[in-house]
Design a protein around this motif. Structure first.
Motif, PDB file in Angstrom:
ATOM      1  N   ILE A 140      57.342   8.640  60.837  1.00 36.76           N
ATOM      2  CA  ILE A 140      58.629   9.331  60.849  1.00 36.76           C
ATOM      3  C   ILE A 140      58.379  10.737  60.320  1.00 36.76           C
ATOM      4  O   ILE A 140      57.382  10.978  59.627  1.00 36.76           O
ATOM      5  CB  ILE A 140      59.680   8.605  59.981  1.00 36.76           C
ATOM      6  CG1 ILE A 140      59.188   8.473  58.525  1.00 36.76           C
ATOM      7  CG2 ILE A 140      60.009   7.233  60.561  1.00 36.76           C
ATOM      8  CD1 ILE A 140      60.200   7.883  57.567  1.00 36.76           C
ATOM      9  N   LYS A 196      68.931  12.624  62.108  1.00 32.96           N
ATOM     10  CA  LYS A 196      68.043  11.586  61.579  1.00 32.96           C
ATOM     11  C   LYS A 196      68.593  11.063  60.257  1.00 32.96           C
ATOM     12  O   LYS A 196      68.884  11.840  59.346  1.00 32.96           O
ATOM     13  CB  LYS A 196      66.632  12.139  61.383  1.00 32.96           C
ATOM     14  CG  LYS A 196      65.936  12.535  62.664  1.00 32.96           C
ATOM     15  CD  LYS A 196      64.550  13.071  62.380  1.00 32.96           C
ATOM     16  CE  LYS A 196      63.794  13.338  63.682  1.00 32.96           C
ATOM     17  NZ  LYS A 196      64.428  14.374  64.489  1.00 32.96           N
ATOM     18  N   GLN A 205      64.869   7.229  59.003  1.00 36.26           N
ATOM     19  CA  GLN A 205      64.301   7.850  60.203  1.00 36.26           C
ATOM     20  C   GLN A 205      63.545   9.133  59.871  1.00 36.26           C
ATOM     21  O   GLN A 205      62.840   9.686  60.716  1.00 36.26           O
ATOM     22  CB  GLN A 205      65.412   8.153  61.205  1.00 36.26           C
ATOM     23  CG  GLN A 205      66.125   6.903  61.703  1.00 36.26           C
ATOM     24  CD  GLN A 205      67.350   7.235  62.534  1.00 36.26           C
ATOM     25  OE1 GLN A 205      67.961   8.298  62.388  1.00 36.26           O
ATOM     26  NE2 GLN A 205      67.726   6.322  63.420  1.00 36.26           N
TER      27      GLN A 205
END
Length: 723
Positions: free
Chosen positions: A485, A512, A550
């Motif tokens: 990520i 995100k 994320q």
């Protein structure tokens, strides 16, 4: 009389679990006080080098800093200090225990006679055992005392077997490592996370988080599995669950001989007895199978050769076949003696690393086979007579290249019917190179299949089954950063918590769900989830294991790098704001500002090649770290005429964030874009923001390709309250 030396003192030991000032991988750092041995290098202790090379002859293979075979021996003969010698003794003990240690260093600190010695080892418990016995061996060699290396190697091997991943899990982790996919061990067993945050997958031996619990439950119920397969046209042997030995004999007569008796939900061939004809044998086989599962099945015995096909993601990736195990008499030796010789085969052993198990004459299945042949362990076997010891469970001959497409079709079909993404298919086939129908059947479908038989076949080529599973979990089309990520690492002392939180907010606005580990607490989705300081290894570890994250922003400190190492192997963006704070690190022998470069470069050393290092150009010692960055470098400065920034912009269209007349400028080479004035880029809370910290956050967001307009809007909407 030879001089006797006091023991080298082990002042403190620290396990660095991630990238550190020493290396990218875990190491054990040991502070040593040589005492009077500081005045006695290796060439001044009579007989030391001879004793060391007698006990550890493979020290000749250590190249050391010389760079050639025998390099360390040259250092011994020329005179080297005992901290360095201990490093090589430990590394060699680890090599002999089967765990190659490819890195070690020893450096003297500012206090005379005290050294920092490190060696690479992925497991702390193993490293500490190796240190203990390496220390004992070296002191014995120094003082000309006896030393038996066998117990030392055995103790280290025991620690390895207790702590290391099993071969199935280990080969998947190693394969992921080849693809630069990071991993985190989640428990003391074989539960491992591959990748970070929302990009992670989890494995437990050869099961993954894509393995359905329902499918695993079906596979464990062998009778139900057979019914499902039969309904879909997959050939399976006729069979029935029985409640007791009497019923087992009745069903055997109904099905027709020979029969197989086995547990309904066992594994590893435990409790399975093949090719039974006699009532006594069937009843004895029932007694053997009953403790191994919840029910017992009697099924038609299918003549042929045992095979195990490994199915991963709907494809057969490996296959092995079995062989029976027998010994042949010589007219002199007892069966027990013949089996003892058989067990000396280097392919056999009690640990998981061996493809074949030792033959245990006390095992129920072996006793049953011997009873059927009217022999005992103490029987002397006539010349040339064969005694069958095992009929099954020895599938270790690779036959992957021989598998007929029709056989592969039925194997993959069975995995799909049960619902397993990774399955071991036990099949009976007369010839694996021929179509399935009429010459074989599927006996069992196994979830979490063992992989060792494919990694270390007794015959044939090893198969890259770990990579097959890694590619199944992380398809190649995911690119070079599979399992990763966007991760920002920030180190320094100047308003770094603010920088981390603002960057987290900007990432959140970019779409995100972002986690932040900082000295002001842990934040997820801009909500505080923990109030205590998380700018450390433990905080970062918790964030990277969170499946919701994320993106991640992780603040760290110089002390955390020195005492724990980083919690991640690589980052997309690494930020260094300053090199302050050496005054607080005297306990790590950091006594001058210039020594901070070695500590803080760790953050830049781990930047990915497609990432960026963000550096404060107003501090020359920070800007100088640019030469160490594998990725792009983005500078920031509160001075419009900063010479370092000018040179950077002129070379390869370098990017920088700078301040000119209170205007924040995003510069790429000769191109400039105004982001806004400092007055316009104020927080809605009215909190006064350090200018350099604001520029650092802007540079970090820009390095992550967040749009300038979104950066400006994000700053104006960042509801920051210092924790």
């Amino acid at each position: 009389m030879a001089k006797t030396f006091n023991d080298i003192q082990l002042l403190r030991t620290t396990f660095l679990r991630g990238p550190s000032v020493w290396t990218y991988r875990p190491v054990l750092e040991v502070w040593l006080d040589l005492g009077e041995l500081e005045d006695y290098p290796s060439n001044k202790i009579p007989g030391l080098n001879e004793r060391l090379t007698t006990w550890l002859p493979d020290l000749i293979e250590h190249t050391c800093g010389v760079g050639e075979r025998g390099g360390f021996i040259q250092r011994l003969e020329g005179g080297t200090w005992m901290g360095h010698v201990l490093e090589h003794v430990i590394i060699e003990l680890l090599n002999l225990a089967g765990m190659p240690a490819e890195f070690g260093q020893t450096r003297e600190i500012s206090q005379r006679g005290v050294y920092r010695m490190v060696f690479r080892c992925p497991e702390e418990a193993v490293a500490r055992v190796a240190l203990e016995y390496g220390h004992k061996l070296l002191m014995a060699a120094i003082n000309d005392l006896p030393f038996d290396r066998k117990p030392a190697i055995h103790a280290i091997k025991t620690a390895i077997n207790d702590r290391y991943l099993g071969p199935s899990t280990g080969c998947i982790v190693d394969a992921a490592g080849e693809r630069r996919i990071p991993h985190i061990r989640l428990n003391d067993g074989n539960l491992v996370q591959l990748g970070y945050g929302a990009a992670q997958r989890r494995i437990w031996t050869a099961e993954s988080d894509q393995t359905s619990a329902i499918a695993e439950g079906i596979a464990q119920d062998k009778d139900f599995t057979k019914r499902l397969l039969t309904a879909c046209g997959v050939p399976v042997p006729e069979g029935q669950i029985v409640a007791n030995a009497e019923e087992a004999w009745e069903v055997a007569q109904d099905i027709g001989f020979p029969v197989t008796v086995k547990p309904s939900d066992g594994n590893h061939a435990r409790g399975v007895t093949l090719e039974l004809y006699q009532e006594a044998d069937v009843k004895a086989a029932f007694a053997l199978a009953e403790p191994e599962g919840s029910d017992v099945i009697v099924e038609k015995f299918i003549d042929g050769v045992e095979h195990r096909l490994l199915v991963v993601g709907g494809k057969v990736v490996a296959a092995t076949k079995g062989e029976t195990v027998s010994v042949h008499g010589n007219g002199k030796a007892t069966l027990r003696e013949l089996v003892a010789v058989l067990n000396q085969d280097p392919r056999r052993g009690p640990e998981q690393e061996y493809p074949l198990d030792w033959i245990n004459l006390d095992a129920g299945a072996v006793k049953l086979e011997l009873n059927r042949q009217h022999v005992t362990p103490d029987s002397v076997i006539p010349q040339g007579q064969a005694v069958l010891l095992q009929r099954n469970g020895n599938m270790a001959i690779d036959c992957t290249d021989d598998v007929h497409p029709d056989v592969a079709y039925y194997a993959t079909l069975a995995a799909k019917i049960v619902g397993l993404d990774i399955a071991g298919m036990d099949m009976i086939l007369k010839d694996v190179s021929q179509p399935m129908q009429g010459q074989g059947a599927i006996l069992e479908v196994n979830a979490g299949p063992g992989l060792l038989m494919h990694l270390k076949p007794t015959s044939g080529a090893p198969r890259p089954v770990g990579m097959a599973i890694a590619d199944h979990l992380f398809p190649r089309e995911d690119g070079a950063n599979a399992g990763r990520i966007p991760l920002v690492g920030i180190v320094g002392t100047r308003h770094n918590a603010f920088i981390a939180r603002l960057v987290g907010w900007l990432l959140q606005l970019s779409g995100k769900l972002t986690g932040v580990a900082s000295s002001e607490g842990m934040f997820l989705n801009n909500r505080q989830t923990q109030k205590t300081n998380t700018a450390n290894w433990a905080g970062a570890h918790r964030l990277l294991t969170n499946r919701l994250a994320q993106a991640a922003v992780i603040q760290t400190t110089s002390r955390s790098i020195l005492e724990e190492g980083l919690a991640y192997d690589r980052c997309l963006v690494g930020v260094v704001t300053d090199m302050d704070g050496f005054e607080t690190l005297a306990d790590h022998d950091v006594r001058e500002a210039s020594q901070m470069r070695r500590v803080l470069r760790t953050q830049i050393d781990v930047v990915l090649s497609d990432g960026a290092g963000v550096l404060n150009a107003d501090l020359p010692e920070v800007a100088d770290l640019a030469e160490l960055c594998d990725g792009e470098v983005v500078l920031y400065s509160a001075q419009a005429d900063n010479a370092v920034v000018a040179a950077h912009r002129g070379a390869n269209e370098g990017r920088a964030v700078l301040l000119r007349n209170q205007q924040v400028i995003l510069a790429t080479g000769g191109l400039e874009r105004a982001l806004g004035t400092l007055d316009a880029l104020r927080l809605p809370t009215g909190h006064a923001v350090d200018t350099s910290a604001l520029l650092a956050a802007i540079a970090t967001a820009w390095a992550m390709d967040i749009a300038p307009d979104l950066i400006a809007a994000g700053i104006k909407t960042f509801e920051y309250q210092p924790a």
